[in-house]
Design a protein around this motif. Structure first.
Motif, PDB file in Angstrom:
ATOM      1  N   THR A  77      33.959  15.665 -25.487  1.00 47.37           N
ATOM      2  CA  THR A  77      33.143  14.622 -25.017  1.00 47.37           C
ATOM      3  C   THR A  77      34.983  13.374 -24.332  1.00 47.37           C
ATOM      4  N   LYS A  78      35.386  13.580 -25.334  1.00 47.11           N
ATOM      5  CA  LYS A  78      36.409  12.498 -25.099  1.00 47.11           C
ATOM      6  C   LYS A  78      37.739  13.348 -23.978  1.00 47.11           C
ATOM      7  N   ARG A  79      38.074  14.604 -24.580  1.00 49.59           N
ATOM      8  CA  ARG A  79      39.012  14.952 -23.816  1.00 49.59           C
ATOM      9  C   ARG A  79      38.397  16.070 -22.515  1.00 49.59           C
ATOM     10  N   LEU A  80      36.688  15.841 -22.116  1.00 44.34           N
ATOM     11  CA  LEU A  80      36.269  15.860 -20.635  1.00 44.34           C
ATOM     12  C   LEU A  80      36.348  14.896 -19.849  1.00 44.34           C
ATOM     13  N   TYR A  81      36.575  13.584 -20.944  1.00 42.65           N
ATOM     14  CA  TYR A  81      36.399  12.698 -19.629  1.00 42.65           C
ATOM     15  C   TYR A  81      37.653  12.459 -19.937  1.00 42.65           C
ATOM     16  N   ARG A  82      38.607  12.922 -20.454  1.00 42.23           N
ATOM     17  CA  ARG A  82      39.920  12.817 -20.034  1.00 42.23           C
ATOM     18  C   ARG A  82      40.858  13.127 -18.786  1.00 42.23           C
ATOM     19  N   PHE A  83      40.287  15.010 -18.950  1.00 41.18           N
ATOM     20  CA  PHE A  83      40.290  15.558 -18.424  1.00 41.18           C
ATOM     21  C   PHE A  83      39.931  14.861 -16.394  1.00 41.18           C
ATOM     22  N   ALA A  84      38.307  14.497 -16.460  1.00 39.08           N
ATOM     23  CA  ALA A  84      38.044  14.484 -15.200  1.00 39.08           C
ATOM     24  C   ALA A  84      38.922  12.677 -15.047  1.00 39.08           C
ATOM     25  N   ALA A  85      39.101  11.741 -16.073  1.00 39.43           N
ATOM     26  CA  ALA A  85      39.965  10.909 -15.354  1.00 39.43           C
ATOM     27  C   ALA A  85      41.107  10.684 -14.930  1.00 39.43           C
ATOM     28  N   ASN A  86      41.708  11.875 -15.138  1.00 44.44           N
ATOM     29  CA  ASN A  86      43.031  12.390 -14.517  1.00 44.44           C
ATOM     30  C   ASN A  86      42.998  13.626 -13.729  1.00 44.44           C
ATOM     31  N   THR A  87      41.750  13.792 -12.972  1.00 41.79           N
ATOM     32  CA  THR A  87      41.669  15.075 -12.512  1.00 41.79           C
ATOM     33  C   THR A  87      41.405  13.697 -11.182  1.00 41.79           C
ATOM     34  N   THR A  88      40.853  12.699 -11.399  1.00 43.44           N
ATOM     35  CA  THR A  88      39.638  12.232 -10.268  1.00 43.44           C
ATOM     36  C   THR A  88      40.609  11.085  -9.491  1.00 43.44           C
ATOM     37  N   GLY A  89      42.156  10.895 -10.728  1.00 47.45           N
ATOM     38  CA  GLY A  89      42.847   9.597 -10.233  1.00 47.45           C
ATOM     39  C   GLY A  89      42.059   8.436 -10.273  1.00 47.45           C
ATOM     40  N   TYR A  90      41.404   8.281 -11.832  1.00 47.88           N
ATOM     41  CA  TYR A  90      40.388   7.215 -11.674  1.00 47.88           C
ATOM     42  C   TYR A  90      41.987   6.194 -13.408  1.00 47.88           C
ATOM     43  N   GLY A  91      42.260   6.596 -13.538  1.00 48.55           N
ATOM     44  CA  GLY A  91      43.024   5.668 -14.429  1.00 48.55           C
ATOM     45  C   GLY A  91      42.578   5.631 -15.652  1.00 48.55           C
ATOM     46  N   ASP A  92      42.811   4.768 -16.209  1.00 47.45           N
ATOM     47  CA  ASP A  92      42.890   4.850 -17.517  1.00 47.45           C
ATOM     48  C   ASP A  92      40.555   4.425 -17.360  1.00 47.45           C
ATOM     49  N   PHE A  93      40.391   5.550 -18.636  1.00 50.40           N
ATOM     50  CA  PHE A  93      39.214   5.004 -18.883  1.00 50.40           C
ATOM     51  C   PHE A  93      39.000   5.297 -20.560  1.00 50.40           C
ATOM     52  N   THR A  94      37.987   4.199 -20.929  1.00 51.07           N
ATOM     53  CA  THR A  94      37.189   4.446 -22.346  1.00 51.07           C
ATOM     54  C   THR A  94      35.628   4.455 -21.759  1.00 51.07           C
ATOM     55  N   ARG A  95      35.179   5.299 -22.285  1.00 53.18           N
ATOM     56  CA  ARG A  95      33.777   5.079 -22.566  1.00 53.18           C
ATOM     57  C   ARG A  95      32.340   4.426 -23.199  1.00 53.18           C
ATOM     58  N   GLU A  96      32.124   3.074 -22.623  1.00 52.85           N
ATOM     59  CA  GLU A  96      31.829   2.297 -23.304  1.00 52.85           C
ATOM     60  C   GLU A  96      30.292   2.240 -21.770  1.00 52.85           C
ATOM     61  N   ARG A  97      29.016   2.260 -23.042  1.00 56.91           N
ATOM     62  CA  ARG A  97      27.967   1.780 -22.281  1.00 56.91           C
ATOM     63  C   ARG A  97      27.488   0.559 -21.478  1.00 56.91           C
ATOM     64  N   GLU A  98      28.079  -0.807 -22.093  1.00 52.09           N
ATOM     65  CA  GLU A  98      27.449  -1.235 -21.892  1.00 52.09           C
ATOM     66  C   GLU A  98      28.906  -2.147 -20.720  1.00 52.09           C
ATOM     67  N   ALA A  99      30.062  -1.033 -20.373  1.00 56.99           N
ATOM     68  CA  ALA A  99      30.731  -1.673 -19.348  1.00 56.99           C
ATOM     69  C   ALA A  99      30.441  -1.753 -17.315  1.00 56.99           C
ATOM     70  N   VAL A 100      30.878  -3.015 -16.891  1.00 56.64           N
ATOM     71  CA  VAL A 100      30.789  -3.465 -15.691  1.00 56.64           C
ATOM     72  C   VAL A 100      31.038  -1.500 -14.813  1.00 56.64           C
ATOM     73  N   ASP A 101      32.306  -0.898 -15.025  1.00 55.89           N
ATOM     74  CA  ASP A 101      33.091  -0.330 -13.792  1.00 55.89           C
ATOM     75  C   ASP A 101      32.055   0.882 -13.459  1.00 55.89           C
ATOM     76  N   SER A 102      32.513   1.521 -12.070  1.00 54.82           N
ATOM     77  CA  SER A 102      31.929   2.269 -11.263  1.00 54.82           C
ATOM     78  C   SER A 102      31.587   3.962 -12.926  1.00 54.82           C
ATOM     79  N   ALA A 103      32.609   4.450 -13.324  1.00 57.87           N
ATOM     80  CA  ALA A 103      32.483   5.935 -13.306  1.00 57.87           C
ATOM     81  C   ALA A 103      31.099   5.341 -14.785  1.00 57.87           C
ATOM     82  N   ASN A 104      30.962   4.865 -15.532  1.00 61.70           N
ATOM     83  CA  ASN A 104      30.211   4.538 -17.051  1.00 61.70           C
ATOM     84  C   ASN A 104      29.418   4.290 -16.253  1.00 61.70           C
ATOM     85  N   GLY A 105      29.437   3.231 -15.355  1.00 62.30           N
ATOM     86  CA  GLY A 105      27.508   3.532 -14.699  1.00 62.30           C
ATOM     87  C   GLY A 105      27.111   4.365 -14.261  1.00 62.30           C
TER      88      GLY A 105
END
Length: 342
Positions: free
Chosen positions: A192-220
């Motif tokens: 899952t971590k590798r898929l998150y990294r791939f998705a963030a790189n593919t979409t140009g999202y930038g640095d991403f950390t999976r946090e359920r309480e985070a307010v950024d759009s991807a986590n939401g």
């Protein structure tokens, strides 16, 4: 007026609708379940009624500012619709700290799936094999969806990517070698971590950390999409009569753990990529939700969940699995008695 017995039986695995409602009142009127929105003086002087096609609905999420009548709950129960109360945007589910739903009471659900589940569940080795089966099929589902979905391919989510092939093969090897459930959980987390990294790189999202309480759009969006998947998983288990506490992977001390096991079958393939794509496109929560629900329908996610749970419950050959570790895909019996609105 339409009577409850006039409902046409639609198998849950073929149903298409999940509803999230907020700031409205759900009620029964003229033999139908409706939701009422308050009049907006700038648009209309009258309240607006909207129909919910309950016979083709799997679950209903009620968000902030909602209420529901007893008569509406009676009709929803008669159609086998699961109901959950949630926070704004569909998360978190507020019925309990675990994944639990208000489920209809029915004495007509099948018993053979629970009996089949119990035949292996108390054996640690067999429960591990069942967990491996779900993890193998999770990978296969991702390969199938990312291999044929043109929209995902157009956004760069292609199973032919060397990074994805490497991640999936590495995970498959670790699943095969796992001798304890904790090893499976480690392999799942790494993939899952590798898929998150791939998705963030593919979409140009930038640095991403999976946090359920985070307010950024991807986590939401991930939170929101995961709760939709939990609704499908809870529906699958309720229809088949398997309690949510008999998990094979996520722990035997959590009442809703089996819901997590089943939801994982589809989350990486559908929810994960669309969460990042919609975040990149600055989509609204409603737009993301509609995209997820459409993908669930297009790729028959509910069908897939039903088939996998049935196969593990009834079709698992504990002594003679083939070399890939997969159960042969045989036809399974229907999920509810013929003619009964389960």
């Amino acid at each position: 007026m339409e009577q409850l017995t006039d409902l046409k039986a639609i198998l849950h695995s073929k149903r298409a609708n999940i509803y999230y409602l907020e700031k409205c009142r759900v009620m029964q009127k003229d033999g139908r379940v409706l939701y009422l929105t308050e009049a907006n003086s700038q648009r209309s002087a009258e309240n607006q009624y909207w129909n919910i096609p309950i016979a083709n609905t799997t679950c209903l999420l009620l968000g902030t500012g909602t209420s529901i009548t007893q008569a509406a709950m009676r009709m929803l129960a008669s159609a086998g619709v699961l109901v959950g109360f949630s926070g704004g945007g569909g998360t978190p589910l507020l019925m309990a700290t675990e994944i639990e739903w208000l489920v209809p009471q029915s004495e007509y659900r099948p018993t053979e799936y629970l009996q089949g589940w119990m035949q292996f569940w108390f054996d640690d080795d067999k429960r591990l094999q069942a967990a491996k089966q779900f993890q193998y099929q999770r990978i296969e589902f991702l390969k199938r969806i990312w291999g044929k979905d043109r929209d995902l391919k157009g956004e760069g989510f292609d199973c032919e990517s060397s990074a994805i092939q490497s991640a999936l093969q590495n995970c498959s090897n670790k699943i095969h070698a796992a001798d304890r459930v904790v090893r499976l959980l480690q392999a799942e987390a790494e993939l899952t971590k590798r898929l998150y990294r791939f998705a963030a790189n593919t979409t140009g999202y930038g640095d991403f950390t999976r946090e359920r309480e985070a307010v950024d759009s991807a986590n939401g969006f991930l939170n929101h999409g995961n709760y939709l998947a939990y609704g499908l998983a809870a529906t699958t288990l309720w229809v088949l009569g398997i309690p949510h506490g008999f998990a094979v992977m996520h722990g035997k001390t959590r009442r809703g753990a089996l819901v997590f096991d089943i939801a994982d079958l589809i989350k990486d393939a559908i929810v994960l990529p669309w969460a990042f794509i919609c975040a990149k496109e600055k989509a609204t929560e409603q737009e993301f939700r509609q995209q997820c629900l459409q993908a669930f329908t297009d790729h028959k996610a509910l069908d897939f969940m039903f088939n996998q749970v049935k196969q593990v419950a009834l079709k698992m050959d504990w002594d003679e699995q083939n070399s890939t570790g997969f159960i042969s895909d045989k036809s399974a019996p229907p999920e509810s008695p013929k003619g009964h609105q389960a």
